[in-house]
Design an enzyme around this catalytic site. Sequence first.
Site, PDB file in Angstrom:
ATOM      1  N   ASP A   9       0.908  -1.666   0.142  1.00  0.00           N
ATOM      2  CA  ASP A   9       0.339  -0.282  -0.179  1.00  0.00           C
ATOM      3  C   ASP A   9       0.553   1.126  -0.033  1.00  0.00           C
ATOM      4  O   ASP A   9       0.433   2.402   0.191  1.00  0.00           O
ATOM      5  CB  ASP A   9      -0.658  -0.119   1.295  1.00  0.00           C
ATOM      6  CG  ASP A   9      -2.175  -0.992   1.172  1.00  0.00           C
ATOM      7  OD1 ASP A   9      -2.186  -1.751   0.458  1.00  0.00           O
ATOM      8  OD2 ASP A   9      -2.679  -0.921   2.265  1.00  0.00           O
ATOM      9  N   LYS A 107      -6.970  -5.107  -2.732  1.00  0.00           N
ATOM     10  CA  LYS A 107      -7.879  -5.253  -1.663  1.00  0.00           C
ATOM     11  C   LYS A 107      -8.851  -4.356  -1.743  1.00  0.00           C
ATOM     12  O   LYS A 107      -8.404  -3.492  -1.441  1.00  0.00           O
ATOM     13  CB  LYS A 107      -6.517  -6.105  -0.770  1.00  0.00           C
ATOM     14  CG  LYS A 107      -5.974  -4.859  -0.341  1.00  0.00           C
ATOM     15  CD  LYS A 107      -4.764  -5.565   0.377  1.00  0.00           C
ATOM     16  CE  LYS A 107      -3.898  -4.365   1.429  1.00  0.00           C
ATOM     17  NZ  LYS A 107      -4.888  -3.365   1.876  1.00  0.00           N
ATOM     18  N   CYS A 152      -1.657  -2.823   7.473  1.00  0.00           N
ATOM     19  CA  CYS A 152      -1.893  -3.527   6.103  1.00  0.00           C
ATOM     20  C   CYS A 152      -0.188  -4.374   6.382  1.00  0.00           C
ATOM     21  O   CYS A 152      -0.296  -5.538   5.936  1.00  0.00           O
ATOM     22  CB  CYS A 152      -2.383  -2.916   5.050  1.00  0.00           C
ATOM     23  SG  CYS A 152      -3.963  -2.041   5.068  1.00  0.00           S
TER      24      CYS A 152
HETATM   25  C1  VGL Z   1      -4.690   0.847   5.864  1.00  0.00           C
HETATM   26  C2  VGL Z   1      -6.090   1.832   7.003  1.00  0.00           C
HETATM   27  C3  VGL Z   1      -7.086   1.376   5.431  1.00  0.00           C
HETATM   28  C4  VGL Z   1      -3.630   0.596   5.089  1.00  0.00           C
HETATM   29  C5  VGL Z   1      -5.675   0.411   4.825  1.00  0.00           C
HETATM   30  O1  VGL Z   1      -2.410   0.495   4.062  1.00  0.00           O
HETATM   31  O2  VGL Z   1      -2.738   0.121   6.337  1.00  0.00           O
HETATM   32  N1  VGL Z   1      -5.342   1.200   7.297  1.00  0.00           N
HETATM   33  N2  VGL Z   1      -7.021   0.931   4.230  1.00  0.00           N
END
Ligand code: VGL
Length: 206
Positions: A9, A107, A152
């Site tokens: 991410d 995802k 994540c």
């Molecule tokens: C994430 C919060 C919401 C992450 C993704 O990538 O850690 N955190 N969505």
Amino acid sequence: MSDALIVVDVQNDFLPGGALAVANGDSIIPAVNDLIDRAPYVVLTQDWHPEGHVSFAQSHPGHQLYDVIDVSSGKQVLWPVHCVQGTQGAEISRLINAVKAGAIVRKGAKRAVDSYSGFVDADGKTRSGLAGLLRERGVTRVFVCGLATDFCVSWTALDAVAAGFDTYVVTDASGAIDVNGSLSAARQAWQERGVKGIRAADVRFE
Ligand code: VGL
Ligand code: ZN
């Protein structure tokens, strides 16, 4: 023994200026790029939510940002709207060398179920196929880095170890949100479940 690097991410919305910016999230970029350069196989994950996603505080009138509520898949932290499919904020940052990625796993694309992990949705039901992909490639060790360490990155690493991979979080190539003790809870879970921490300079890929 064959290694894979999972870069979690590293998207515009998790970087300074983004909708859910991780403090100093951009400071990990040089270390992430160095790992990408050196890794024999690289997978990226990409948080990829539809509008009105269950993880958005905006989808739950009467609740505040960072509240934890019960949803069908269990406990859900409520986040600002982030990583909406097709938006600039959802793009993988141009600062990372994504060219070398062998695969990108998206995802969180179902409206009603979140997915912090690159392996399986929060309801534990729908698997992404990432474990099979890594196994077919003969991967035995997995190194996880990116954003955010305590969400994540952590969930992806915990699912990697559960899938039987020898699993490391590259701590100085990851950045944390750290809300309500989430970082210490993540570290505790790694210890209990056999995920190891490692510094980027100590990673020797095979
Ligand atoms: C994430 C919060 C919401 C992450 C993704 O990538 O850690 N955190 N969505
Ligand atoms: Zn998300």
